[in-house]
Motif scaffolding. Structure first.
Motif, PDB file in Angstrom:
ATOM      1  N   PHE A 136       0.859  -1.193   0.190  1.00 52.30           N
ATOM      2  CA  PHE A 136      -0.131   0.046  -0.047  1.00 52.30           C
ATOM      3  C   PHE A 136       0.943   1.135  -0.006  1.00 52.30           C
ATOM      4  O   PHE A 136       1.905   1.267   0.733  1.00 52.30           O
ATOM      5  CB  PHE A 136      -0.856   0.056   1.321  1.00 52.30           C
ATOM      6  N   ILE A 137       0.561   2.290  -0.666  1.00 54.34           N
ATOM      7  CA  ILE A 137       1.389   3.474  -0.892  1.00 54.34           C
ATOM      8  C   ILE A 137       0.222   4.685  -0.902  1.00 54.34           C
ATOM      9  O   ILE A 137      -0.567   4.458  -1.396  1.00 54.34           O
ATOM     10  CB  ILE A 137       2.242   3.457  -2.111  1.00 54.34           C
ATOM     11  N   SER A 138       0.731   5.692  -0.194  1.00 57.79           N
ATOM     12  CA  SER A 138      -0.012   6.838  -0.057  1.00 57.79           C
ATOM     13  C   SER A 138       0.938   7.909  -0.299  1.00 57.79           C
ATOM     14  O   SER A 138       1.612   8.449   0.621  1.00 57.79           O
ATOM     15  CB  SER A 138      -0.840   6.903   1.192  1.00 57.79           C
ATOM     16  N   GLU A 139       0.094   9.106  -0.842  1.00 60.26           N
ATOM     17  CA  GLU A 139       1.019  10.415  -0.754  1.00 60.26           C
ATOM     18  C   GLU A 139       0.956  11.079   0.668  1.00 60.26           C
ATOM     19  O   GLU A 139       1.748  11.730   1.088  1.00 60.26           O
ATOM     20  CB  GLU A 139       0.311  11.371  -1.816  1.00 60.26           C
ATOM     21  N   GLU A 140      -0.259  10.914   1.501  1.00 63.92           N
ATOM     22  CA  GLU A 140      -0.168  11.246   2.554  1.00 63.92           C
ATOM     23  C   GLU A 140      -0.107  10.406   3.753  1.00 63.92           C
ATOM     24  O   GLU A 140      -0.272   9.256   3.478  1.00 63.92           O
ATOM     25  CB  GLU A 140      -1.685  12.095   2.660  1.00 63.92           C
ATOM     26  N   LYS A 141       0.449  11.143   4.855  1.00 71.74           N
ATOM     27  CA  LYS A 141       0.348  10.022   5.915  1.00 71.74           C
ATOM     28  C   LYS A 141      -0.845   9.440   6.246  1.00 71.74           C
ATOM     29  O   LYS A 141      -1.833   9.975   6.482  1.00 71.74           O
ATOM     30  CB  LYS A 141       1.007  10.967   7.155  1.00 71.74           C
ATOM     31  N   THR A 142      -0.915   8.255   6.141  1.00 73.96           N
ATOM     32  CA  THR A 142      -2.135   7.405   6.444  1.00 73.96           C
ATOM     33  C   THR A 142      -1.923   5.881   7.437  1.00 73.96           C
ATOM     34  O   THR A 142      -0.721   5.531   7.454  1.00 73.96           O
ATOM     35  CB  THR A 142      -2.613   6.685   5.107  1.00 73.96           C
ATOM     36  N   ASP A 143      -2.766   6.154   8.262  1.00 74.77           N
ATOM     37  CA  ASP A 143      -2.828   5.087   9.321  1.00 74.77           C
ATOM     38  C   ASP A 143      -3.530   3.685   8.816  1.00 74.77           C
ATOM     39  O   ASP A 143      -4.922   3.852   8.822  1.00 74.77           O
ATOM     40  CB  ASP A 143      -3.103   5.696  10.749  1.00 74.77           C
ATOM     41  N   ILE A 144      -2.851   2.744   8.709  1.00 77.93           N
ATOM     42  CA  ILE A 144      -3.473   1.488   8.228  1.00 77.93           C
ATOM     43  C   ILE A 144      -3.291   0.326   9.331  1.00 77.93           C
ATOM     44  O   ILE A 144      -2.242   0.061   9.723  1.00 77.93           O
ATOM     45  CB  ILE A 144      -2.776   1.156   6.902  1.00 77.93           C
ATOM     46  N   LYS A 145      -4.295   0.090   9.910  1.00 81.66           N
ATOM     47  CA  LYS A 145      -4.272  -1.191  10.765  1.00 81.66           C
ATOM     48  C   LYS A 145      -4.753  -2.523  10.533  1.00 81.66           C
ATOM     49  O   LYS A 145      -4.296  -3.740  10.997  1.00 81.66           O
ATOM     50  CB  LYS A 145      -5.235  -0.882  11.987  1.00 81.66           C
ATOM     51  N   ASN A 146      -5.277  -2.348   9.378  1.00 82.56           N
ATOM     52  CA  ASN A 146      -6.040  -3.740   8.726  1.00 82.56           C
ATOM     53  C   ASN A 146      -6.433  -3.485   7.309  1.00 82.56           C
ATOM     54  O   ASN A 146      -6.468  -2.195   6.994  1.00 82.56           O
ATOM     55  CB  ASN A 146      -7.138  -4.397   9.748  1.00 82.56           C
ATOM     56  N   PHE A 147      -6.678  -4.606   6.700  1.00 83.06           N
ATOM     57  CA  PHE A 147      -7.185  -4.548   5.082  1.00 83.06           C
ATOM     58  C   PHE A 147      -8.097  -5.821   4.978  1.00 83.06           C
ATOM     59  O   PHE A 147      -8.052  -6.764   5.761  1.00 83.06           O
ATOM     60  CB  PHE A 147      -5.880  -4.618   4.372  1.00 83.06           C
ATOM     61  N   GLU A 148      -8.882  -5.639   3.908  1.00 78.44           N
ATOM     62  CA  GLU A 148      -9.710  -6.577   3.681  1.00 78.44           C
ATOM     63  C   GLU A 148      -9.306  -7.408   2.413  1.00 78.44           C
ATOM     64  O   GLU A 148      -8.849  -6.747   1.312  1.00 78.44           O
ATOM     65  CB  GLU A 148     -11.423  -6.196   3.522  1.00 78.44           C
ATOM     66  N   LEU A 149      -9.807  -8.638   2.099  1.00 80.38           N
ATOM     67  CA  LEU A 149      -9.789  -9.380   1.079  1.00 80.38           C
ATOM     68  C   LEU A 149     -11.111  -9.637   0.615  1.00 80.38           C
ATOM     69  O   LEU A 149     -11.876 -10.364   1.232  1.00 80.38           O
ATOM     70  CB  LEU A 149      -8.976 -10.775   1.154  1.00 80.38           C
ATOM     71  N   ILE A 150     -11.356  -9.236  -0.660  1.00 73.54           N
ATOM     72  CA  ILE A 150     -13.024  -9.197  -1.027  1.00 73.54           C
ATOM     73  C   ILE A 150     -12.939 -10.093  -2.245  1.00 73.54           C
ATOM     74  O   ILE A 150     -12.085 -10.060  -3.195  1.00 73.54           O
ATOM     75  CB  ILE A 150     -13.214  -7.853  -1.465  1.00 73.54           C
ATOM     76  N   ASP A 151     -13.937 -10.941  -2.459  1.00 70.09           N
ATOM     77  CA  ASP A 151     -14.424 -11.720  -3.673  1.00 70.09           C
ATOM     78  C   ASP A 151     -14.643 -10.983  -4.676  1.00 70.09           C
ATOM     79  O   ASP A 151     -15.691 -10.226  -4.752  1.00 70.09           O
ATOM     80  CB  ASP A 151     -15.335 -12.837  -3.037  1.00 70.09           C
ATOM     81  N   ALA A 152     -14.002 -10.932  -5.949  1.00 74.30           N
ATOM     82  CA  ALA A 152     -14.389 -10.001  -7.086  1.00 74.30           C
ATOM     83  C   ALA A 152     -15.418 -10.376  -7.898  1.00 74.30           C
ATOM     84  O   ALA A 152     -16.111  -9.480  -8.257  1.00 74.30           O
ATOM     85  CB  ALA A 152     -13.000 -10.054  -7.879  1.00 74.30           C
TER      86      ALA A 152
END
Length: 600
Positions: free
Chosen positions: A40-56
């Protein structure tokens, strides 16, 4: 960057393009039981604690994962994270969601690498000299005229065949012999994955021989011509006078002093310094070239023996003669140039003699060759670019030493342990540079950095195969994924893989310039240091008359750059040897997929 037509763009939904955030993934996909990490890349400072895997297919969340690692800033990106979803093994089509952005779709399946090793052979066929099946025409049929031979200079010699090295039409024994060896290695360990759709001339018609064997044989036929008699070896066809303009090889009329298009120089392995622009190169012997002749003749003979047994015997005999000459004239045999000082600046040669010796030992059983392989191997225990910040162009070549792997698998356990340590040391040094990078990228960004990526993935695979040690498997996976889109620019580095993905649309290639096709299957050079790029002459980022170049200004990490621009010969030119070297990696991944499918 590949430009999607509307129907493909719609088919690839859902992808929410939120300004300032992106998720980079391996567009080709992931095997179920493999390391899977997106970035994950972001121009702004971003706080990521978790992420989701989603069925397409259903848009339903499959899993919410907390396996997140912050990895700091990168270029204009204020935040980067590594998103590990290795625990997900169920096959399917998915996308990731983190922050406010979704990744492109990707597949988890045992078949994601099926056909990939065969696919890159398309570029090898495009690069054929002599009869070119892509053009359905022949080129350079008058090659060539001998240079630097003590008694034969100026004479004609038939050396038509082989492969063009890259976008230019020079031909080098160093890169061609390595390509033969790498494809032979792939076929030796993964023969079951290669198919037969083309004949010996590269035409689309099965001939009962795996296509990779046809390609190996094509290279061997040329290499055999470059060694026409005992003790007589040639290192190069043509020189930098080739760099005149974009043109198809069958219309090449460059005049090397013999008349327009009527033959090119063929450089003899004299063991003495030869021209390098206004200066002379640093040749000290012939062993770097004749060592490659020896290993490639033996490995190539092993690959083609089932189909061409008499030819295999002929080149096996030549292998022993090549190694002997390398012993008599130790040292490096560099390439030659006329108009400029740019050459392949190879300075190591003991690695070539090590590999040649161990292959002769495996063929003959003569333990004197094992002893020689060990002695040569101890002179360069680690390929010097591994862990280094930089290197000259092709200074340490080939980019990995298969001789260490061969010695790591001999019956003598003490000797094997020594060369296992050598393999591990090179990987460890690279890992130490990589472990704090968001993409685990510890590769020097010199010309052909992608070739070094393939070399490191291959060494990691061979080390893991030999020892069972998985210490470096995340870096191995990260470098694998780097080649297929998990990199700062979000593009595959292999033209056409995956078919509906984002890959170089305008590599530095005459076929693209003339709008007759792309360099399908070719591995482009990859990023270079920004200071290297700024020092180059003649680089253009204007793109094609009908297509704008992709300069990736926002995503450049700062210290390195990559551009999908036809005029960028430093980062976007496909190379024949780099492409050939992918066949082991890709065929191994396909084989692993079949194994996982059987176990399932």
């Amino acid at each position: 960057m590949k430009k999607y037509i509307l129907s493909i763009a719609l088919a690839c939904l859902p992808i929410l393009v939120t300004a300032g955030q992106w998720i980079r993934i391996n567009q080709l996909g992931y095997l179920p039981k493999s390391v899977k990490v997106a970035v994950f890349i972001s121009e702004e400072k971003t706080d990521i604690k978790n992420f989701e895997l989603i069925d397409a297919k259903t848009s339903k969340s499959i899993a919410k994962l907390c396996s997140v690692k912050e990895t700091g800033a990168l270029g204009k990106m204020g935040t980067t994270y590594r998103l590990d979803f290795s625990s997900i093994e169920k096959s399917g089509m998915y996308f990731l969601k983190a922050g406010e952005v979704q990744s492109p779709k990707f597949e988890i399946s045992t078949t994601v690498y099926d056909g990939a090793a065969d696919y890159v052979l398309n570029y090898m066929r495009q690069q054929r000299c002599g009869y070119n099946p892509f053009l359905k025409d022949s080129c350079h049929v008058h090659d060539g005229f001998i240079e630097y031979h003590p008694t034969k200079s100026g004479r004609h010699i038939d050396v038509t065949g082989g492969w063009h090295d890259a976008a230019d039409y020079l031909q080098y024994t160093t890169t061609s012999a390595n390509a033969i060896y790498q494809m032979s290695l792939a076929y030796e360990y993964n023969p079951e994955v290669f198919t037969d759709h083309y004949n010996a001339n590269g035409e689309e018609k099965a001939n009962g021989i795996p296509d990779i064997v046809d390609e190996i044989k094509w290279g061997l036929d040329w290499l055999n011509k470059m060694n026409p008699a005992e003790g007589e070896f040639y290192n190069q066809i043509a020189d930098d006078r080739d760099h005149a303009m974009f043109r198809s090889p069958n219309t090449d009329k460059v005049n090397y002093g013999y008349g327009p298009g009527t033959g090119r120089p063929v450089y003899f392995c004299s063991g003495e310094k030869q021209q390098r622009g206004k200066f002379m190169n640093a040749t000290t012997g012939v062993a770097s070239t004749t060592g490659k002749f020896a290993s490639s003749f033996i490995a190539g003979a092993r690959a083609v023996d089932e189909f061409y047994p008499e030819f295999a015997k002929t080149i096996e005999i030549k292998a022993f003669d090549a190694f002997k000459l390398g012993e008599e004239k130790p040292g490096v045999c560099q390439t030659a140039s006329v108009a400029s000082p740019y050459i392949y600046e190879e300075v190591n040669w003991t690695d070539d003699m090590e590999l040649g010796a161990i292959e002769l030992y495996r063929k003959s059983g003569d333990k004197s060759y094992l002893k020689k392989a060990t002695e040569y191997g101890r002179q360069e225990p680690i390929t010097p670019w591994m862990g280094a910040d930089s290197a000259k162009h092709y200074q340490w070549y080939p980019f990995m030493n298969v001789g260490h792997f061969r010695l790591a698998n001999v019956a003598d356990k003490r000797l094997a342990a020594e060369f296992i340590r050598n393999m591990e040391s090179g990987i460890s040094r690279t890992f130490q540079k990589a472990e704090k990078h968001p993409f685990l990228f510890g590769i020097p960004a010199i010309w052909c950095s992608n070739n070094l990526v393939v070399a490191m993935v291959t060494q990691c695979m061979l080390y893991r195969q030999t020892t069972g040690d998985t210490t470096y498997i995340e870096m191995e996976a990260a470098l694998r994924d780097w080649l297929f889109g998990c990199n700062p620019w979000g593009t595959s580095m292999v033209v056409g893989l995956p078919q509906n993905g984002d890959y170089p649309s305008q590599p530095h290639c005459a076929y693209v310039q003339e709008n007759v096709g792309n360099a399908w299957g070719g591995l482009v050079d990859g990023p270079v240091y920004t200071n290297i790029f700024k020092s180059l002459r003649g680089v253009k980022l204007d793109g094609l008359p009908w297509a704008k170049a992709e300069n990736y200004d926002l995503f450049q990490p700062g210290d390195i750059v990559y551009h999908d621009a036809i005029g960028d010969y430093s980062t976007n030119e496909p190379t024949m040897d780099g492409t050939a070297s992918m066949t082991f990696m890709l065929s191994s991944l396909e084989k692993e997929g079949r194994k996982q499918a059987q176990n399932k």
